[in-house]
Design a protein around this motif. Structure first.
Motif, PDB file in Angstrom:
ATOM      1  N   LYS A 154       0.859  -1.164  -0.080  1.00 47.63           N
ATOM      2  CA  LYS A 154       0.004  -0.103  -0.118  1.00 47.63           C
ATOM      3  C   LYS A 154       0.793   1.332  -0.019  1.00 47.63           C
ATOM      4  N   VAL A 155       2.020   1.184   0.726  1.00 48.99           N
ATOM      5  CA  VAL A 155       2.805   2.335   0.849  1.00 48.99           C
ATOM      6  C   VAL A 155       3.470   2.691  -0.585  1.00 48.99           C
ATOM      7  N   LEU A 156       3.870   1.380  -1.290  1.00 53.00           N
ATOM      8  CA  LEU A 156       4.247   1.586  -2.686  1.00 53.00           C
ATOM      9  C   LEU A 156       3.438   2.300  -3.599  1.00 53.00           C
ATOM     10  N   CYS A 157       2.031   1.880  -3.446  1.00 55.01           N
ATOM     11  CA  CYS A 157       0.776   2.730  -4.224  1.00 55.01           C
ATOM     12  C   CYS A 157       0.869   3.863  -3.888  1.00 55.01           C
ATOM     13  N   LEU A 158       0.628   4.366  -2.627  1.00 58.54           N
ATOM     14  CA  LEU A 158       0.278   5.794  -2.262  1.00 58.54           C
ATOM     15  C   LEU A 158       1.418   6.673  -2.277  1.00 58.54           C
ATOM     16  N   GLU A 159       2.894   6.076  -2.685  1.00 59.28           N
ATOM     17  CA  GLU A 159       3.953   6.771  -2.891  1.00 59.28           C
ATOM     18  C   GLU A 159       3.899   6.922  -4.531  1.00 59.28           C
ATOM     19  N   LEU A 160       3.546   6.197  -5.306  1.00 58.53           N
ATOM     20  CA  LEU A 160       3.310   6.286  -6.785  1.00 58.53           C
ATOM     21  C   LEU A 160       2.397   7.413  -7.031  1.00 58.53           C
ATOM     22  N   LEU A 161       1.232   7.295  -6.290  1.00 61.84           N
ATOM     23  CA  LEU A 161       0.087   8.226  -6.628  1.00 61.84           C
ATOM     24  C   LEU A 161       0.533   9.861  -6.389  1.00 61.84           C
ATOM     25  N   CYS A 162       0.990  10.018  -5.104  1.00 62.64           N
ATOM     26  CA  CYS A 162       1.457  11.183  -4.687  1.00 62.64           C
ATOM     27  C   CYS A 162       2.421  11.890  -5.598  1.00 62.64           C
ATOM     28  N   ARG A 163       3.553  11.012  -5.798  1.00 64.00           N
ATOM     29  CA  ARG A 163       4.529  11.442  -6.834  1.00 64.00           C
ATOM     30  C   ARG A 163       3.921  11.979  -8.319  1.00 64.00           C
ATOM     31  N   LEU A 164       3.102  11.064  -9.028  1.00 60.20           N
ATOM     32  CA  LEU A 164       2.415  11.490 -10.165  1.00 60.20           C
ATOM     33  C   LEU A 164       1.777  12.874 -10.029  1.00 60.20           C
ATOM     34  N   LEU A 165       0.984  13.012  -9.026  1.00 59.78           N
ATOM     35  CA  LEU A 165       0.076  14.200  -8.633  1.00 59.78           C
ATOM     36  C   LEU A 165       0.789  15.339  -8.433  1.00 59.78           C
ATOM     37  N   GLU A 166       2.149  15.215  -7.828  1.00 56.36           N
ATOM     38  CA  GLU A 166       2.916  16.509  -7.370  1.00 56.36           C
ATOM     39  C   GLU A 166       3.857  16.836  -8.523  1.00 56.36           C
ATOM     40  N   GLU A 167       4.116  15.643  -9.493  1.00 55.88           N
ATOM     41  CA  GLU A 167       5.097  16.169 -10.589  1.00 55.88           C
ATOM     42  C   GLU A 167       4.318  16.534 -11.879  1.00 55.88           C
ATOM     43  N   GLU A 168       3.131  15.633 -12.234  1.00 58.13           N
ATOM     44  CA  GLU A 168       2.343  15.755 -13.288  1.00 58.13           C
ATOM     45  C   GLU A 168       1.036  16.555 -13.221  1.00 58.13           C
ATOM     46  N   TYR A 169       0.774  17.340 -12.414  1.00 57.14           N
ATOM     47  CA  TYR A 169      -0.655  17.833 -12.256  1.00 57.14           C
ATOM     48  C   TYR A 169      -1.017  18.849 -13.825  1.00 57.14           C
ATOM     49  N   SER A 170      -0.037  19.391 -14.159  1.00 60.28           N
ATOM     50  CA  SER A 170      -0.376  20.040 -15.291  1.00 60.28           C
ATOM     51  C   SER A 170      -1.134  19.172 -16.265  1.00 60.28           C
ATOM     52  N   LEU A 171      -0.586  17.817 -16.643  1.00 64.48           N
ATOM     53  CA  LEU A 171      -1.005  17.081 -17.421  1.00 64.48           C
ATOM     54  C   LEU A 171      -2.642  16.786 -17.078  1.00 64.48           C
ATOM     55  N   VAL A 172      -2.881  16.331 -15.801  1.00 62.15           N
ATOM     56  CA  VAL A 172      -4.074  16.121 -15.393  1.00 62.15           C
ATOM     57  C   VAL A 172      -5.162  17.182 -15.691  1.00 62.15           C
TER      58      VAL A 172
END
Length: 803
Positions: free
Chosen positions: A164-182
């Motif tokens: 679960k920690v791996l999943c949460l870490e991946l999710l947070c990293r994606l949103l923090e770095e790629e929010y402009s794409l979203v």
């Protein structure tokens, strides 16, 4: 192969539905329901492509077919392993779309799996990580699906904490770095929100605050998504879903953490609208019911914090002096919209002045933005194209905010009912002013657009019609507050008059029979009937005669104004024409003369027969009314009215004047004016004179022929007029009857015989008998002498028997 989910659902699809989003989130256009054979064939194509490392068009088509069937297919662990293998390929270049489709299928797997393999989930997370680390693959849809599936993995109860920690870490990293794409694509926002919602539902507290920062802070980033009502609703229902999960699972720590970080602490990096909608989501979740013990206490604290946050946001929008600041910035408008729909969705919220005032402003400026629409069109009329404004109005009609105007109005009335007297008064005046402005402004837009932009006008009127319903529901709530025995007479009278005046302003938009409307009208009219003052006050609110026929508004300079074509104004006056008769006994002759009479006579000549009929009915009501304190003055004025009434009515008969109205008016005046009144003589004279202008055919033809209608009315008056007028009426009738053809004479005489035979008036009957005998003799001998009352001619046995 195709099997139902185990009471699971796709959170992002639910968010789209409950928010009223019109943007489809389908990765692949869905066709008809797939057959089991086609699904098996698709999996076979993917397996073969993987074995041969030949990812041609058949492979991509197979992925599309499976995704298009996501609502019905079930992805088992072996199939998930196959999909993960595709993501794990390092040296093979795959179409960028394939990664997104594979992630979607993995999402279907994890949401529908009964007990997914923990090892398989761990491998999947690593594979996804490898795909998104390759910057060449990064596309908005891929990032969004990666966030979604990572969140879905994290909330699986059976997984270990490490995974679960791996999943949460991946999710947070994606949103923090790629929010402009979203933020670049509207359809991806619910996908990302669902991923965050799944992650917040995880049993772990790790990354919890980080997730909250992402959820509430992404809206303030320059390249992030923009805050809208639709997204606000998604946040509301997302938090409702998340917090409901906390309550079911007794996650007291999560509830406390959420309250502390979001509701009880003001953070500049959090978007106000998002926090507000989250608070509404908490309130909505808490209405499901409280458990006992510590959990109940924690839920109560959470709800209390949410209500305080809602009130705090309301205070932001309220200026000094409890006057709502109208939205003048891009920030205030969306926030007021969210405010309105949130209170409609979250159920009962403790009443407060800021809540009530903001909700009122939201209704009058955002849900029903008619003032902005009217101002925009009037300023641009003849200068700019109408097209863009047509789109704007149509978009508002399809917006979820407008569609929920009824629920918002209900929440508004609930807040009003619990408000202080001072705030009730403020809000009432805001609504009454809205009605006045709606009348004045819609008159302009209707005259400008009618026959030119009828479609646009129709769309604007749909918004106005909905605002009419709001006004009616609110007015009923007002009557329940103030029209009670314990309330002072003055307050009841003032309230009743304001409601009537407001209803007159919005009468044009009343197209259906509303029980609330009729109940309110009955309540306020019964109050007005109790005293002279409210009756006079209501009557004096009628637009002045000059403003009806020759308004000085700026818009009339742009068109050729005709009062009879002003439908909005006509509807308002029709309301007065119908209501005034209900309290006519309270109205003095001077008030009727100074305010009502000129308008009544004007609309007697209105081409709409319903309006003209109402004018006749009003006159009849006044003629039959009495007021002891001014009996002589009232009688004198009635006689003056009759002279002009007969002129005005007959000059436009039969083209405009409805016969039913004329007949009721004449019947009323002969019954209620003093015996021998010159006005009655004049009325009979005018009717006979008008009848003589019609051809003989009209006098003897169908009942609906205008000449015959007047003749029938004169015959009816034989049994109504007083003994002083009767001789003159008989003489006048004789002049008409002896000119008729023989057949028609017999019909008329027969009707008169019937009237006299049924009469028990011992004073009138001898004169009528004598006159009828003489008239019968003259008709039989084709003579044309003028008859006077009292003529004596021997009767035949037959005539004597009939009388």
């Amino acid at each position: 192969m195709a099997r139902k989910a185990n009471n699971s659902f796709f959170l992002e699809e639910w968010l789209r539905t409950v928010s009223g989003s019109s943007v489809s989130g389908d990765l692949v256009k869905q066709n008809s329901a797939p057959s089991a054979r086609s699904i098996i064939q698709a999996w076979s194509e993917i397996r073969e492509s993987l074995q041969n490392q030949n990812f041609d068009s058949r492979y991509l088509q197979a992925l599309r077919a499976l995704v298009s069937s996501e609502s019905t297919i079930h992805v088992a662990d072996p199939q998930a392993k196959l999909l993960i293998s595709i993501l794990a390929f390092q040296d093979v270049s795959l179409p960028s779309e394939s990664y997104t489709l594979v992630l979607r299928l993995l999402y279907v797997w994890i949401r529908k799996a009964f007990r997914p393999s923990q090892a398989l989930v761990g491998v999947a997370v690593q594979a996804i990580r490898g795909v998104v680390d390759d910057r060449r693959n990064l596309q908005p849809a891929l990032v969004a699906q990666s966030v979604l599936v990572s969140g879905a993995f994290a909330c699986v109860p059976s997984l270990s904490g490490d995974v679960k920690v791996l999943c949460l870490e991946l999710l947070c990293r994606l949103l923090e770095e790629e929010y402009s794409l979203v933020g670049s694509q509207e359809e991806l926002v619910p996908v990302v929100l669902a991923g965050i919602g799944y992650a917040l539902s995880s049993s772990l507290d790790v990354h919890y605050v980080r997730l909250l920062d992402l959820l509430f802070g992404i809206w303030l980033k320059d390249e992030g998504p923009r805050g809208t009502v639709t997204y606000g609703l998604m946040i509301l229902h997302l938090i409702e879903w998340v917090v409901s999960g906390y309550m079911r699972s007794n996650s007291i720590n999560k509830m406390s953490l959420f309250a502390n970080e979001v509701l009880e602490t003001s953070k500049e990096k959090y978007a106000v609208f998002a926090v507000f909608m989250a608070a509404a989501g908490v309130v909505r979740a808490s209405t499901a019911g409280f458990s006992s013990g510590a959990q109940s206490l924690e839920i109560s604290k959470l709800r209390n914090s949410a209500e305080k946050r809602i009130e705090f946001v309301a205070q932001i929008l309220v200026s000094n002096g409890n006057v709502v600041t109208l939205p003048t910035t891009q920030r205030e408008g969306p926030l007021l919209k969210c405010f309105a729909i949130a209170l409609a969705r979250c159920g009962s919220v403790s009443s407060s002045a800021p809540l009530l005032l903001c909700l009122t402003s939201a209704l009058l400026t955002q849900v029903f933005p008619l003032g902005q629409i009217y101002e925009s069109f009037c300023n641009a009329f003849g200068k700019e194209p109408i097209g863009p404004r047509l789109i704007w109005v149509r978009e508002h009609l399809s917006d979820v905010l407008f569609k929920e105007s009824g629920a918002i109005s209900g929440a508004f009335c609930n807040q009003y009912s619990s408000a202080s007297e001072e705030n009730k008064y403020i809000v009432e005046n805001m609504i009454w002013d809205f009605c006045q402005n709606l009348y004045l402004q819609h008159r302009q837009i209707a005259m400008l657009l009618c026959g030119i932009e009828d479609t646009l006008l129709g769309d604007i009127e749909k918004i106005a019609e909905s605002s009419f319903l709001m006004v009616v529901v609110f007015a009923l709530a007002v009557t329940k507050q103030w029209l009670k025995p314990i309330v002072s007479k003055e307050r009841k009278m003032v309230t009743s008059v304001k409601i009537l005046v407001s209803f007159s302003c919005v009468e044009y938009f009343r197209h259906i029979r509303l029980p609330e409307y009729m109940e309110t009208i009955r309540e306020v009219i019964s109050c007005v009937q109790e005293n002279d003052a409210p009756c006079v006050s209501f009557v004096e609110s009628i637009p002045a005669y000059d403003s009806l026929t020759n308004p000085k508004d700026l818009f009339t300079q742009r068109i050729k104004y005709e009062w009879s074509r002003d439908d909005v104004q006509t509807s308002r006056i029709l309301f007065y024409l119908r209501v005034i008769p209900t309290c006519i006994g309270r109205l003095s002759a001077s008030a009727f003369r100074g305010v009502v009479a000129s308008t009544m006579f004007l609309y007697i000549g209105h081409p709409n027969r319903k309006v003209a009929q109402a004018s006749h009915t009003l006159l009849a009501a006044f003629l039959s009314s009495a007021k002891e304190s001014e009996e002589d003055e009232r009688t004198q004025f009635k006689e003056q009215l009759v002279f002009y009434y007969m002129q005005r009515s007959l000059e436009v008969y039969p083209e405009i004047t409805p016969f039913e109205g004329l007949a009721s008016g004449v019947a009323t005046l002969v019954q209620h004016l003093p015996a021998g009144s010159p006005a009655i003589f004049y009325s009979v004279h005018s009717l006979v004179e008008k009848a003589s202008t019609f051809s003989t055919e009209s006098l003897q033809g169908r009942k609906s022929d205008p000449g015959n209608q007047i003749l029938e009315l004169l015959l009816r008056l034989v049994s109504l007029v007083d003994i002083q007028v009767l001789p003159y009426l008989m003489k006048s009738l004789a002049q008409l009857v002896i000119k008729l053809p023989k057949e028609r004479q017999n019909v008329v005489l027969g009707e008169l015989y019937g009237q006299v035979a049924e009469s028990d008036d011992v004073i009138r009957k001898p004169s009528l008998v004598s006159w009828l005998q003489s008239l019968n003799y003259l008709c039989s001998n084709n003579r044309t002498e003028v008859l006077a009352s009292g003529s004596t001619i021997d009767t035949s046995n037959q005539l004597a028997a009939r009388l």
